[in-house]
Enzyme design. Structure first.
Site, mmCIF file in Angstrom:
data_model
loop_
_atom_site.group_PDB
_atom_site.id
_atom_site.type_symbol
_atom_site.label_atom_id
_atom_site.label_comp_id
_atom_site.label_asym_id
_atom_site.label_seq_id
_atom_site.Cartn_x
_atom_site.Cartn_y
_atom_site.Cartn_z
ATOM 1 N N ASP A 8 0.970 -1.273 -0.028
ATOM 2 C CA ASP A 8 -0.024 0.195 -0.004
ATOM 3 C C ASP A 8 0.751 1.322 0.062
ATOM 4 O O ASP A 8 2.072 1.084 0.450
ATOM 5 C CB ASP A 8 -0.989 0.069 1.177
ATOM 6 C CG ASP A 8 -1.684 1.239 1.368
ATOM 7 O OD1 ASP A 8 -2.409 1.589 0.526
ATOM 8 O OD2 ASP A 8 -1.658 1.716 2.413
ATOM 9 N N ASP A 10 -0.106 4.858 0.847
ATOM 10 C CA ASP A 10 -0.474 6.050 1.890
ATOM 11 C C ASP A 10 -0.469 5.437 3.219
ATOM 12 O O ASP A 10 -1.279 4.538 3.474
ATOM 13 C CB ASP A 10 -2.005 6.660 1.644
ATOM 14 C CG ASP A 10 -1.835 7.508 0.321
ATOM 15 O OD1 ASP A 10 -0.992 8.310 0.171
ATOM 16 O OD2 ASP A 10 -2.934 7.354 -0.501
ATOM 17 N N GLY A 45 -7.495 3.519 3.080
ATOM 18 C CA GLY A 45 -7.736 2.342 2.190
ATOM 19 C C GLY A 45 -8.945 2.657 1.231
ATOM 20 O O GLY A 45 -9.141 2.029 0.188
ATOM 21 N N ARG A 48 -11.952 8.158 -2.625
ATOM 22 C CA ARG A 48 -11.962 9.472 -2.467
ATOM 23 C C ARG A 48 -13.654 9.510 -2.237
ATOM 24 O O ARG A 48 -14.092 10.058 -1.158
ATOM 25 C CB ARG A 48 -11.715 10.356 -3.541
ATOM 26 C CG ARG A 48 -11.841 11.855 -3.196
ATOM 27 C CD ARG A 48 -11.288 12.602 -4.134
ATOM 28 N NE ARG A 48 -9.728 11.845 -4.850
ATOM 29 C CZ ARG A 48 -9.536 12.279 -6.003
ATOM 30 N NH1 ARG A 48 -10.014 12.875 -6.985
ATOM 31 N NH2 ARG A 48 -8.365 11.658 -6.440
ATOM 32 N N SER A 116 -5.473 4.981 -4.273
ATOM 33 C CA SER A 116 -5.152 6.322 -4.636
ATOM 34 C C SER A 116 -5.114 6.799 -6.059
ATOM 35 O O SER A 116 -4.323 6.057 -6.724
ATOM 36 C CB SER A 116 -4.044 7.165 -3.797
ATOM 37 O OG SER A 116 -4.046 8.473 -4.284
ATOM 38 N N ASN A 118 -3.854 9.377 -6.861
ATOM 39 C CA ASN A 118 -3.036 10.303 -6.806
ATOM 40 C C ASN A 118 -1.358 9.613 -6.607
ATOM 41 O O ASN A 118 -0.347 10.211 -6.744
ATOM 42 C CB ASN A 118 -2.701 11.107 -5.845
ATOM 43 C CG ASN A 118 -3.908 12.411 -6.151
ATOM 44 O OD1 ASN A 118 -3.855 12.907 -7.198
ATOM 45 N ND2 ASN A 118 -5.069 12.324 -5.255
HETATM 46 C C1 BG6 Z 1 -5.674 5.721 0.088
HETATM 47 C C2 BG6 Z 1 -5.945 6.439 1.334
HETATM 48 O O1 BG6 Z 1 -4.670 5.340 -0.241
HETATM 49 O O2 BG6 Z 1 -6.230 6.209 -1.192
HETATM 50 C C3 BG6 Z 1 -7.445 7.069 1.405
HETATM 51 O O3 BG6 Z 1 -5.678 5.530 2.166
HETATM 52 C C4 BG6 Z 1 -7.945 7.727 0.194
HETATM 53 O O4 BG6 Z 1 -7.444 7.781 2.648
HETATM 54 C C5 BG6 Z 1 -7.780 6.839 -1.073
HETATM 55 O O5 BG6 Z 1 -9.268 8.147 0.555
HETATM 56 C C6 BG6 Z 1 -7.965 7.810 -2.291
HETATM 57 O O6 BG6 Z 1 -7.075 8.803 -2.519
HETATM 58 P P1 BG6 Z 1 -7.096 9.796 -3.768
HETATM 59 O O7 BG6 Z 1 -5.543 10.385 -3.544
HETATM 60 O O8 BG6 Z 1 -7.309 9.070 -4.861
HETATM 61 O O9 BG6 Z 1 -8.128 10.950 -2.999
HETATM 62 MG MG MG Z 2 -2.865 3.182 3.710
#
Ligand code: BG6
Ligand code: MG
Length: 214
Positions: A8, A10, A45, A48, A116, A118
């Protein structure tokens, strides 16, 4: 045979979880919505839009349309991305970098399995984008953790079977996803108290001590 390792992102490789918290908190405060770290832990995890639904559980205003929700999620993401823009290679600890390098040197294939959208930008900013053999993230899945899709896709991109993968996670939802995928689940941070994890890491570098060949 060496196991493949899916990380993972984040809260495991980088501490962007604190930026997620700051961005959600700013949004919640601006709308008068109660938000704290306990609620934030439920967002680990989770995608969004699903995270927004959890944040809105404390919202007491009139019902929001799909467009209004999308605007709130975009506002949070803009704030989050501003925080990401300051990230640099120093944001990955020496311990994490050295451990990843050691595992790679031993012959493990390494992947990212993150909800994510991002993820690639973060990996680029911290200089790890070319380090991983595969990246499965929020852009290639339709269901986020605890659904196993993101990890099954990572295994597919690596060209290995799910049973030959271990997952390193800080989220309860991620441990559930790993087990559902038929993978070994290794917990760090917030997930360390979760009884479904196969192993718990006190320190990230302890990963190098776990037997990961078969
Ligand atoms: C996960 C995070 O990795 O990504 C979550 O743990 C987050 O908290 C999710 O909501 C989505 O992320 P992003 O960057 O697409 O908004
Ligand atoms: Mg995480």
């Amino acid at each position: 045979m060496m196991k493949s390792i899916i990380f993972d992102l984040d809260g495991v490789i980088v501490f962007t979880d604190m930026y997620h918290y700051a961005a959600w908190k700013k949004l919640a405060d601006s709308k008068g919505i109660y938000f704290d770290e306990t609620i934030n832990n439920r967002l680990r995890g989770v995608s969004r839009m699903e995270s927004l639904e959890i944040v809105l559980e404390k919202y007491e205003g009139s019902p929001l349309s799909g467009e209004e929700k999308a605007a709130l999620a975009a506002e949070k993401n803009d704030c989050y991305r501003k925080l990401l823009s300051g990230m640099k290679p120093d944001d990955v600890s020496k311990e994490v970098r050295d451990t990843l390098a050691l595992l790679k040197k031993r012959g493990h294939r390494l992947a990212i399995g993150s909800s994510s959208k991002n993820a690639r930008e973060i990996l680029d900013r911290v200089g790890l984008i070319d380090f991983f053999d595969a990246i499965s993230d929020g852009n290639n899945i339709s269901q986020s953790k605890p659904h196993p899709e993101v990890f099954l896709k990572a295994a597919e991109y690596l060209g290995v079977c799910p049973g030959s993968c271990v997952v390193v996670e800080d989220a309860y939802a991620g441990i559930d996803a790993a087990k559902e995928a038929g993978m070994t689940a290794i917990a760090v941070g917030d997930a360390a108290s979760y009884e479904k994890a196969d192993y718990v890491l006190e320190m990230f570098s302890d990963l190098a001590e776990i037997k990961m060949n078969y």
